[in-house]
Design an enzyme around this catalytic site. Structure first.
Site, short mmCIF file in Angstrom:
data_model
loop_
_atom_site.label_atom_id
_atom_site.label_comp_id
_atom_site.label_asym_id
_atom_site.label_seq_id
_atom_site.Cartn_x
_atom_site.Cartn_y
_atom_site.Cartn_z
N PRO A 1 0.78 -1.17 0.06
CA PRO A 1 0.01 0.01 0.04
C PRO A 1 0.92 1.35 -0.12
O PRO A 1 0.50 2.21 -0.47
CB PRO A 1 -0.82 -0.26 1.43
CG PRO A 1 -0.96 -1.61 1.65
CD PRO A 1 0.55 -2.15 0.90
N SER B 1 6.33 2.13 -7.06
CA SER B 1 7.58 2.59 -7.66
C SER B 1 8.89 2.27 -6.92
O SER B 1 9.90 2.06 -7.45
CB SER B 1 7.55 3.84 -8.37
OG SER B 1 6.22 4.04 -9.03
N PHE C 1 -2.51 -4.91 -4.87
CA PHE C 1 -2.46 -4.87 -6.49
C PHE C 1 -1.90 -6.20 -6.92
O PHE C 1 -1.42 -6.21 -7.87
CB PHE C 1 -1.71 -3.90 -6.96
CG PHE C 1 -2.24 -2.31 -6.55
CD1 PHE C 1 -3.60 -2.18 -6.13
CD2 PHE C 1 -1.19 -1.37 -6.52
CE1 PHE C 1 -3.84 -0.83 -5.81
CE2 PHE C 1 -1.59 -0.03 -6.21
CZ PHE C 1 -2.92 0.19 -5.80
N GLU D 1 9.47 -9.19 -17.52
CA GLU D 1 8.01 -8.66 -17.41
C GLU D 1 7.87 -7.42 -18.33
O GLU D 1 6.75 -7.58 -18.99
CB GLU D 1 7.83 -8.24 -15.92
CG GLU D 1 6.48 -7.78 -15.76
CD GLU D 1 6.28 -7.10 -14.22
OE1 GLU D 1 7.36 -7.35 -13.40
OE2 GLU D 1 5.23 -6.79 -14.06
N GLN E 1 -11.56 10.24 -45.62
CA GLN E 1 -10.25 10.31 -45.15
C GLN E 1 -9.81 10.47 -43.82
O GLN E 1 -8.77 10.03 -43.52
CB GLN E 1 -9.42 11.81 -46.09
CG GLN E 1 -7.98 11.59 -46.04
CD GLN E 1 -7.44 12.90 -46.75
OE1 GLN E 1 -7.76 13.90 -46.37
NE2 GLN E 1 -6.61 12.80 -47.56
N GLN F 1 -13.33 5.20 -31.18
CA GLN F 1 -13.85 6.27 -31.81
C GLN F 1 -14.32 5.83 -33.31
O GLN F 1 -15.53 6.42 -33.74
CB GLN F 1 -12.63 7.37 -32.12
CG GLN F 1 -13.26 8.83 -32.72
CD GLN F 1 -14.00 9.32 -31.57
OE1 GLN F 1 -14.05 9.19 -30.59
NE2 GLN F 1 -14.67 10.49 -32.33
N GLY G 1 6.24 -1.03 -13.75
CA GLY G 1 6.98 0.24 -13.74
C GLY G 1 6.05 1.09 -14.65
O GLY G 1 5.80 0.90 -15.69
N GLU H 1 6.81 6.97 -16.12
CA GLU H 1 7.56 8.15 -15.70
C GLU H 1 8.92 7.21 -15.15
O GLU H 1 9.97 7.84 -15.38
CB GLU H 1 6.91 8.82 -14.46
CG GLU H 1 6.05 9.58 -14.60
CD GLU H 1 4.60 8.96 -15.00
OE1 GLU H 1 4.57 7.62 -14.80
OE2 GLU H 1 3.51 9.73 -15.77
C1 LIG Z 1 -4.04 -4.23 -12.07
C2 LIG Z 1 -2.74 -4.22 -11.51
C3 LIG Z 1 -2.07 -5.35 -11.52
C4 LIG Z 1 -0.70 -5.43 -10.65
N1 LIG Z 1 -0.22 -6.47 -10.48
C5 LIG Z 1 0.97 -6.88 -9.55
C6 LIG Z 1 1.38 -8.00 -9.19
O1 LIG Z 1 1.00 -8.92 -9.63
N2 LIG Z 1 2.47 -7.69 -8.46
C7 LIG Z 1 3.11 -6.73 -7.82
O2 LIG Z 1 3.90 -6.65 -6.85
N3 LIG Z 1 2.54 -5.42 -8.15
C8 LIG Z 1 1.43 -5.49 -9.24
N4 LIG Z 1 0.95 -3.99 -9.60
C9 LIG Z 1 1.32 -2.74 -8.90
C10 LIG Z 1 2.19 -2.03 -9.92
O3 LIG Z 1 3.42 -2.61 -10.58
C11 LIG Z 1 2.48 -0.64 -9.34
O4 LIG Z 1 0.94 -0.12 -9.09
C12 LIG Z 1 3.03 0.31 -10.11
O5 LIG Z 1 4.53 -0.35 -10.11
C13 LIG Z 1 3.17 1.82 -9.61
O6 LIG Z 1 3.41 1.64 -8.19
P1 LIG Z 1 2.34 2.57 -7.34
O7 LIG Z 1 0.88 2.15 -7.87
O8 LIG Z 1 2.43 2.34 -5.81
O9 LIG Z 1 2.08 4.10 -7.76
P2 LIG Z 1 3.31 4.89 -7.17
O10 LIG Z 1 4.64 4.57 -7.13
O11 LIG Z 1 2.69 5.85 -5.90
O12 LIG Z 1 3.32 6.23 -8.23
C14 LIG Z 1 2.33 7.25 -8.40
C15 LIG Z 1 2.75 8.27 -9.57
O13 LIG Z 1 3.83 8.94 -9.20
C16 LIG Z 1 4.73 8.80 -10.01
N5 LIG Z 1 6.34 8.43 -9.72
C17 LIG Z 1 6.53 7.54 -8.78
N6 LIG Z 1 8.02 7.84 -8.75
C18 LIG Z 1 8.50 8.68 -9.61
C19 LIG Z 1 9.47 9.23 -9.82
N7 LIG Z 1 10.67 8.86 -9.19
N8 LIG Z 1 9.74 10.11 -11.06
C20 LIG Z 1 8.48 10.68 -11.55
N9 LIG Z 1 7.33 10.14 -11.17
C21 LIG Z 1 7.25 9.33 -9.94
C22 LIG Z 1 4.65 7.54 -10.88
O14 LIG Z 1 4.82 7.01 -12.26
C23 LIG Z 1 2.85 7.51 -10.89
O15 LIG Z 1 2.41 8.32 -11.87
C24 LIG Z 1 -0.10 -4.15 -10.29
C25 LIG Z 1 -1.10 -3.04 -10.32
C26 LIG Z 1 -2.15 -3.00 -11.10
C27 LIG Z 1 -2.85 -1.77 -11.12
#
Ligand SMILES: Cc1cc2nc3c(=O)[nH]c(=O)nc-3n(C[C@H](O)[C@H](O)[C@H](O)COP(=O)(O)OP(=O)(O)OC[C@H]3O[C@@H](n4cnc5c(N)ncnc54)[C@H](O)[C@@H]3O)c2cc1C
Length: 395
Positions: free
Chosen positions: A144, A148, A172, A258, A295, A352, A380, A383
């Site tokens: 949670p 990233s 997730f 991946e 077109q 569309q 990943g 960004e």
């Molecule tokens: C449907 C689904 C299935 C998934 N399945 C898996 C799974 O099987 N196993 C698993 O471990 N994970 C899984 N994930 C997790 C997924 O890999 C993460 O959601 C993803 O890596 C982004 O992490 P976060 O959601 O915490 O976003 P955050 O890291 O909180 O990012 C939020 C925003 O901030 C930006 N941001 C973060 N750091 C930076 C930076 N340094 N510079 C610029 N921008 C930045 C991000 O690009 C994003 O726009 C899944 C996610 C989804 C939605």
């Protein structure tokens, strides 16, 4: 000069390396399976928010869960290129985002670390039954409070006599609800950062392991996405995967494949969207002619085709490097970055061109758009891909 009106293309192409004739045979087999056994059912699975458990059994029976694993473990003895066919074709044949995610998490992200870093005993306990479809696998890295920023995970594993005690949570997680085992990133030292991450294989029947929620989401409806909690879960020492405190290496090793598999899925999805949209543009009439004869629509098809071809070229090129054992960080990262955004744009164009019907469930392009939206986030974010690419130049 050739008149524009007579430009023709047969659509026939030689097989593009690294694929060979045997891969094309596999492609035809996967396509037949998807068209006959998944496409007719997937609308209902999407509504039910789950594809049946038996689909893993059937995929195992056809050998799809063990394409790249050795025969001694029940696999097919192939390699990453066979897996690439599977990842691309499941999307190209039916744009089955949810099914592709569930089966793909099992074959593409959760079982590879067990094969690459596991002991013989772990291969027997986890990989063999996973290849046979008897045990479903998931990969648990995201929490949670940490996506990233993988290094900030907070699920802890405390060393005790005979093993570990795990406390924390994951979110997730694809296949998280029905996984029989979870390849799980845990913190094994008090200090934060990249060092001190290890992997443990958690089994869903261990005391204190709970599925706290099945998450509702924009797309991928037929795949399950879970939130998990661990309260004093006792994990035996033999479930440590790879070296203690060296888990970050395992994460990095996995990411390349991946991301490449995601790029292949996006290429397959764009291919499906384009074929669907061309058919519709030839058939749907407005103002006394097929809409494809306008077109504006023709150019939209041209844009879709260009994005597909650029995405395919980048992805196959990265695949050739990676399959040949070469360094391909930039190529894989760029392919992932480009194809995921392109797939969203192509699916949006498909909606569309379909007009009001594009917004309706029955035409399925709306599902393609919802499913494609995960691409720029999962595995990943865009960004993060840009950060990796930029930093690869020493910046
Ligand atoms: C449907 C689904 C299935 C998934 N399945 C898996 C799974 O099987 N196993 C698993 O471990 N994970 C899984 N994930 C997790 C997924 O890999 C993460 O959601 C993803 O890596 C982004 O992490 P976060 O959601 O915490 O976003 P955050 O890291 O909180 O990012 C939020 C925003 O901030 C930006 N941001 C973060 N750091 C930076 C930076 N340094 N510079 C610029 N921008 C930045 C991000 O690009 C994003 O726009 C899944 C996610 C989804 C939605």
């Amino acid at each position: 000069m050739q008149a524009v009106s007579v430009v023709k293309d047969s659509g026939q192409r030689a097989v593009i390396p690294p694929f060979e004739d045997e891969h094309e045979e596999l492609r035809a087999t996967v396509r037949r399976w998807v068209e006959n056994e998944i496409v007719p059912e997937q609308g209902e699975w999407e509504r039910r928010r789950e594809f049946p458990r038996e689909l893993f059994d059937r995929a195992a029976e056809l050998g799809f869960l063990g394409l790249k694993y050795p025969e001694r473990l029940g696999g097919q003895g192939g390699d990453g290129v066979h897996d690439a066919v599977w990842a691309e074709e499941i999307a190209a044949a039916g744009m089955c985002g949810g099914v592709g995610a569930g089966l793909g998490a099992h074959t593409g992200i959760a079982t590879p670390p067990v094969f690459n870093f596991g002991t013989d005993e772990q291969h027997e306990r986890f990989l063999r039954p996973a290849i046979a479809g008897e045990r479903i696998a998931a990969l648990g890295i995201t929490e949670p409070g940490a996506g990233s920023d993988v290094a900030s995970i907070r699920t802890t594993a405390k060393k005790v006599a005979g093993g570990w005690v795990v406390n924390g949570s994951k979110t997730f997680i694809t296949n998280g609800v029905r996984a029989d085992f979870l390849v799980c990133a845990v913190r094994t030292t008090a200090e934060g950062g990249h060092g001190g991450i290890s992997f443990l294989i958690l089994e869903s029947d261990m005391k204190g392991y709970e599925v706290s929620r099945k998450l509702e989401k924009l797309g991928w409806h037929s795949s399950d996405t879970g939130e998990l909690s661990f309260t004093d879960v006792a994990v035996p020492a033999e479930n440590l995967l790879g070296e203690e405190n060296e888990g970050f290496k395992l994460i990095m090793a996995n990411f390349q494949w991946e991301r490449l598999l995601m790029a292949l899925g996006a290429v397959g999805g764009m291919d499906w969207c384009l074929r669907r949209t061309v058919d519709y543009a030839l058939e749907r009439e407005a103002f006394g002619r097929p809409i494809g004869k306008f077109q504006a629509i023709r150019h939209k098809i041209a844009d879709m085709s260009t994005k597909l071809e650029v995405g395919r070229s980048m992805t196959y090129s990265a695949l050739r490097l990676l399959a040949g054992g070469q360094d391909a960080l930039r190529e894989v990262t760029a392919a992932k970055l480009f194809t995921q955004r392109a797939a969203v744009e192509v699916a949006d164009d498909a909606v569309q061109v379909h007009g009001g019907y594009g917004y309706m469930r029955e035409y399925e392009v709306e599902r393609a758009l919802r499913d494609a939206r995960l691409g720029p986030i999962g595995g990943g974010t865009d960004e993060v891909m840009k950060e990796i690419l930029g930093r690869s130049y020493g910046l």
